[in-house]
Design an enzyme around this catalytic site. Structure first.
Site, PDB file in Angstrom:
ATOM      1  N   GLU B  43       0.846  -1.194   0.000  1.00 13.13           N
ATOM      2  CA  GLU B  43       0.000   0.000   0.000  1.00 13.13           C
ATOM      3  C   GLU B  43       0.880   1.241   0.000  1.00 13.13           C
ATOM      4  OE1 GLU B  43      -2.800   0.547   3.169  1.00 13.13           O
ATOM      5  OE2 GLU B  43      -3.465  -1.529   3.032  1.00 13.13           O
ATOM      6  N   ASP B  54      -6.134   8.344  11.150  1.00 11.04           N
ATOM      7  CA  ASP B  54      -4.785   7.909  11.499  1.00 11.04           C
ATOM      8  C   ASP B  54      -4.356   8.339  12.893  1.00 11.04           C
ATOM      9  OD1 ASP B  54      -3.771   6.438   9.218  1.00 11.04           O
ATOM     10  OD2 ASP B  54      -4.026   8.316   8.111  1.00 11.04           O
TER      11      ASP B  54
END
Lengths: 382, 259
Positions: B43, B54
């Site tokens: 990724e 995040d």
């Protein structure tokens, strides 16, 4: 997608939060349909917040500008701004949903104080996320929140202002979604927040409309309000949306000009931030730009999606006021009317200079969304 | 292609790398090192100014990459070179705003031209239906996330619009390392596997070889981001550090004593 205002709005959030938004949406719809819910809300508005707030005819300011200026006095609410209307509404909803832990974001600290206040009133745990830059410039509100029993959580990431405090509150919500109610402070964020916040702030517009007709005999030519996220503006606009002859004017923070401002509608392009699609200050890669305003509550790169819709559909227009013009408005209102407005609200006052040149003699209602005690040290420059 | 690569790998670990940290040359070297260390797919994270899903490590990685001057055009310029050299699927992970800024369809087409096989968008709910069609038209897999809070009915709706693999979010929370993973995870993965032909990979919170071992016992793959980026940001040689860290996860906890 739910919660669209034309091409704006929606629910752009991580999957973890979608079920929570659906639960919230359902709880809101159920509550809004009950007369008992609104009766309870109104009771708090009258007996705790101190509503209805007056509509003050600002005669000396009117003479100064050559316009007929009326001030909707949200500064006289308990806790000093319109933010308490929404905080009361949402805490009633949170209580219905059985949530005992409340989180919020704050910029100027007004929403943080309002949230800490209702949490004290209802005996709920309260955590307020606030950028370290804002903590430094709004010290008094930080101390007030602590006195009210809230934990003020400093946010250092990004620009350490309202935008980053909002992101951090959302991160907390993702991690604690089962127990926690996110009490958002403006008409921003994913559906159902923009609609919910508008409905709780609509009390401003309902009162103002009735008052201006009673006191002056007719509707105003224009309604003017400052716009950061835009909750005070959407609240007062909402009652006048169907009155086509009433011009609706939002005032954005033009900061220092030269790219350092918070004027999302005037200079932004459509983008997604904090779960909603709206005008956004961003670069050509979609990175959100740094903003500046002397008013912490307007220092935000996005804006509520309904304002983007009102701008795109031309039902409302959005003007610009710089830091200096806001400070001039702040001083004028002190000297001419004996009222110290919040620096956010001082932007709406500051706009009268431009407005009165265009529309000499017009009748305007200005939403004075908050009081300025919190800003004295900024204005004096300590 | 993504599904196959995961299925064919005996221990499918999918590392996440923030692009442009400290620069795109380094990202290229890190990708090669990860491939050599046995990654099943990689990724590539597009840095974003406001990464709301995040935790601290990936926030910092995003922030540093943007400070270092990351630009989308520079990334588009590199993807072709990388995918020509690296024979495992490259997947792009990005928040929706950078992808939409210059037109979603055009951006997806540019990713496809660069050899990217799939895209993961953490703030894109299944209700945004047009995007599934855009990805299908371009020929890129839209990998969807399923959360611990997703109810079965909604899960089926997500699976019907998912390609490549199913990204099972392990924890209620943002990305970042956790000491332990929640108990219901195995059941969540089993439910997903019973309802899809696609491989099911688990991400968010994984950082230890022992966790990878445990997860590969019931999932088809494991995604590791914060742990690797933490190693990358600490190291003087980021590519070597990334390769070393991934090799430990791919090889697993040694069963007998090693020197």
């Amino acid at each position: 997608m739910k919660g669209l205002f034309g091409d704006f709005g929606g629910q752009y959030v991580p999957e973890t939060l979608l079920p929570a938004l659906e639960e919230l949406d359902a709880a809101m719809e159920e509550a809004f349909a009950e007369k008992a819910f609104w009766d309870e809300f109104s009771s708090y508005m009258v007996h705790y917040v101190g509503r209805p707030t007056p509509l003050t005819h600002a005669k000396r300011l009117s003479a100064h500008y050559g316009c007929d200026v009326w001030l909707k006095r949200e500064d006289l609410n308990h806790t000093g701004s319109h933010k308490i209307n929404n905080a009361i509404g949402q805490i009633l909803l949170a209580s219905r949903m059985g949530k005992r832990r409340i989180i919020a974001e704050t910029g100027a600290g007004q929403h943080g104080v309002a949230t800490a206040t209702v949490c004290a009133l209802f005996g709920l745990e309260c955590h307020v996320y606030m950028g370290t830059v804002d903590i430094a410039r709004q010290r008094m509100n930080v101390e007030r929140m602590r006195l009210l029993g809230a934990e003020v959580v400093p946010v250092e990431g990004g620009t350490a202002t309202l935008k980053d405090a909002t992101s951090e509150a959302i991160r907390d919500w993702i991690a604690n979604v089962d127990t926690t109610y996110y009490l958002i402070g403006s008409a921003i964020g994913p559906h159902p927040y923009p609609t919910m916040v508008r409905e709780f702030q609509a009390v401003i517009g309902r009162e103002a409309k009735q008052q201006i007709v009673e006191l002056s005999g007719s509707l105003p030519d224009a309604v003017i309000a400052c716009v950061g996220g835009g909750s005070n503006a959407i609240g007062i606009f909402s009652a006048f949306l169907d009155e086509a002859q009433v011009e609706l004017i939002g005032v954005e923070a033009y900061g220092r000009g030269n790219g350092q401002h918070g004027a999302s509608i005037s200079f932004g392009t459509p983008g997604v931030l904090h779960g909603t699609r709206s005008y956004l200050l961003q670069d050509k890669d979609g990175q959100v730009l740094d903003t500046h305003s002397i008013a912490a509550g307007l220092d935000y790169p996005g804006v509520g999606p309904e304002h983007s819709f009102l701008a795109a559909s031309r039902r409302a227009r959005y003007g610009l006021v710089t830091d200096d013009q806001a400070l001039t408005g702040f001083r004028l209102l002190n000297r001419l009317e004996g009222i110290a407005p919040a620096l956010e609200s001082a932007h709406a006052i500051g706009y009268l200079e431009q407005y009165s040149r265009e529309k000499h003699g017009s009748k305007v209602v200005v939403n004075l969304s908050g009081r300025g005690d919190k800003d004295l040290h900024t204005v004096i420059g300590d | 292609m993504i599904a196959q690569a995961i299925r064919n790998h005996p221990r499918a670990v999918i590392p996440y790398v923030t692009a442009g940290l400290p620069d795109l040359d380094s990202t290229g070297r890190i990708l090669s090192a990860l491939k050599d260390a046995g990654a099943a797919a990689i990724e590539i994270g597009i840095p974003f100014s406001d990464p709301m899903a995040d935790g601290p490590v990936l926030q910092k990685a995003s922030h540093l990459a943007l400070q270092a001057g990351f630009r989308m055009d520079d990334l588009f310029g590199r993807l072709g070179q990388w995918s020509a050299k690296i024979d495992i699927p490259l997947i792009v992970m990005s928040y929706i705003n950078p992808l939409m800024r210059r037109g979603l369809h055009d951006t997806l087409a540019r990713l496809k031209d660069g050899g990217v096989k799939g895209v993961i968008i953490p703030d894109l709910p299944v209700e945004a239906k047009g995007i599934h069609a855009d990805c299908a038209a371009v020929g890129i897999d839209l990998i969807r996330l399923v959360a611990p809070t997703t109810v079965p009915e909604r899960t089926r709706e997500i699976l019907a619009q998912c390609g490549g693999f199913v990204y099972a979010v392990a924890v209620k929370g943002v990305t970042g390392q956790r000491a332990s993973l929640p108990e219901g995870l195995q059941g969540q993965v089993a439910f997903l596997k019973a309802n899809t032909e696609l491989p099911v990979c688990v991400g968010f919170g994984v950082s230890k070889a022992s966790q990878v071992d445990e997860l590969l016992g019931f999932a088809d793959g494991v995604i590791v981001g914060s742990y690797l980026m933490d190693e990358v940001m600490k190291a003087s040689d980021p590519a070597a550090a990334a390769g070393r860290a991934l090799r430990i996860l791919v090889n697993g906890v040694p069963r007998s004593g090693q020197g």
